[in-house]
Design an enzyme around this catalytic site. Sequence first.
Site, PDB file in Angstrom:
ATOM      1  CB  SER A 198      10.470   1.764  11.903  1.00 46.95           C
ATOM      2  OG  SER A 198       9.920   3.043  11.918  1.00 46.95           O
ATOM      3  CG  ASP A 240      -1.612   6.536  -2.120  1.00 45.96           C
ATOM      4  OD1 ASP A 240      -0.907   7.534  -1.883  1.00 45.96           O
ATOM      5  OD2 ASP A 240      -2.457   6.509  -3.026  1.00 45.96           O
ATOM      6  CG  ASP A 290      -4.574   9.624  -3.698  1.00 46.91           C
ATOM      7  OD1 ASP A 290      -3.556   9.090  -4.128  1.00 46.91           O
ATOM      8  OD2 ASP A 290      -5.420   9.027  -3.002  1.00 46.91           O
TER       9      ASP A 290
END
Length: 673
Positions: A163, A235, A238
């Site tokens: 975006s 993040d 994991d």
Amino acid sequence: MGCQSIGAPPRSTEILWDTYGVPHIYGKDVRNAFYAFGWSQMQSHGNLLLRLYGQARGRGAEYWGEEYLESDKWTLTMGVPSRARSWYEAQNPSFRSYLDGFAEGINAYVKENPNLIDDSVEVVLPVKGEDILAHLQRVLHFTFMVNPEQVLGISKQKSKAGSNGWSIAPKRTASGNAMLLANPHLPWSDLFLWYEAQITAPGINTYGASLVGIPVLNIAFNDNLGWTHTVNTHDGWDAYELKLSGDGYIFDGKVRPFETKTTQLKVKQKNGTLRSEPLEIKSSVHGPIVTQKDGKPIALRVVGLNRPGTLEQWWDMGRARNFSQFQEVLRRLQLPMFTVMYADREGHIMHLFNGQVPVHSQGDFKYWQGIIPGDTSKTLWTKIHPYQDLPRVIDPPSGWLQNANDPPWTTTFPLAIKADDYPLYMAPRSMDFRAQRSARMLDEDKKISFDEMISYKHSTRMELADRILDDLIPAARKYGNEVAKRAATVLETWDRQANVDSKGAVLFANWAVELDFDKAFSKPWIERLPRITPDGLANSKGAVALLETAAAKVEKTYGKLDVAWGDVFRLKHGNVDLPGNGGDGDLGIFRVIDFAPDSEGKFKPVAGDSYVAAIEFSKPVKAMALTGYGNATQPGSPHATQQLPMMQEKKLRPVWRTRKEITANLEERKIFK
């Protein structure tokens, strides 16, 4: 109710459909507004919505066959349907009733219009409130944040979801009003489709877009404020490698048993019978086992699975009247990811690196992109950072903020936040060519008008070409063969844009696609020179050899080197086929359209500019928008590709928000008794 005057507050709930297929919902109360929004989503996207909800239950293969099996396995392994049930119970009672209202609107639409919905998807009915939450999780947590392709290949490579977003303060606008540009780039299909709508009910009058099947607006504005989202460098998941021992795994020196449960998947056969197949789901303390690497199980840990308030937070963002109310809602941190770009009538602008960021005791961003050792609690995160820890910029001295999926540090210049003040794992440090182009346009114009913002939004200028042609052209003349020298002449006269009639863009894009960006430049990206690096060719002869190959290919495919961009890159969607403009953001193009091969050297759009809105917080608010692929996917809808010609012309259309404007452009009216 037919005689009710248009100006009166609604005593009934109704949908006013404008001539672009945008529903303007007037709810006599909030629950009825949700009901009408469910109804309108069915009228525009019913077949798609029911298919998505069926997949969110993990029952796609049972309903429609083998091709949905992998999607079901992923959805069930991630625990989506069962978590959706507990999330549903956890909603506050009034909001839970709104979700029920949306589901009831879906069911009522099919009951009243059984012939307008594909028979094959009616098996999903009736829809319940928990289906909405299952779909939300599948979209947000298990597609946007982490998707099976990433995990099963254990790669965190860039997805096509991106975006642009701009917030411009009054001191930098021609009118003296703050402005906002909303410009998500998502795939043009499936669960990524935007649905444009206006929702008015007691306490709310908000215009914007939601993803199909989501009952609240995700990007929106009201008379006082607005926001957009960009996919951030965040993040949120994991992958942990486990060490096996016997039937269990080692954790902090002890052997732990896996939690195991087996569920039966049903798969519809060609002859209509159902075959049953067991799915064993094993989990460690980290999360479910999703794949193996070198014989070792990989477990997945994802943020936000214990935060059921996402939809209510979006709803309340749309209800906020001012900046302090808006921030109060953001503090809940119920959205697992997405940058928030904000502007308001009082002139405030903000960039928030929003998301649920795990608190780690070690490692930088790159470390957490890899596979993490799962045999110790030292690497197992259990907390997320509170709101005040997240990078954010409010009312910077520059007067402008941009995000083009770059980390938050480069949102404005002079820099307003320092990466060194945050943990190394918070976000990487980089600024790609599209973000550099974005910042350049904002920085170079000291007083931006509303029309100029729209024109910049459609810029197809390639920052990469501006950066590197001064090295490539002389190198081609020095080292190149005959075709490379002709290519140099084409590149020299090219306008460095990807417009319909740009000649040289096809050649340049064919060259750039073969370039290894990590090794191509003599000067790599440098943090203290974020907007003028990378630069220079590391290997001029190698670059020229790539140009020779690209030129030969272009000439062979199109019969000439200076083929026009729009002859090759087509805005082809549904039954519309127009010469295209825009291109890949990696080239430093702000007007992103991702094309894929179509036929005989031609390309068609698969992602990129989707819903676009330009908003100026004047009195009244001024807004223009476009949903390029149209606001409906139901067969026979006149709104399916209606807006594509405007997209091709780089135009937006006026947004109608008042009853007077909407009734002047009315296509259909639906009143609910």
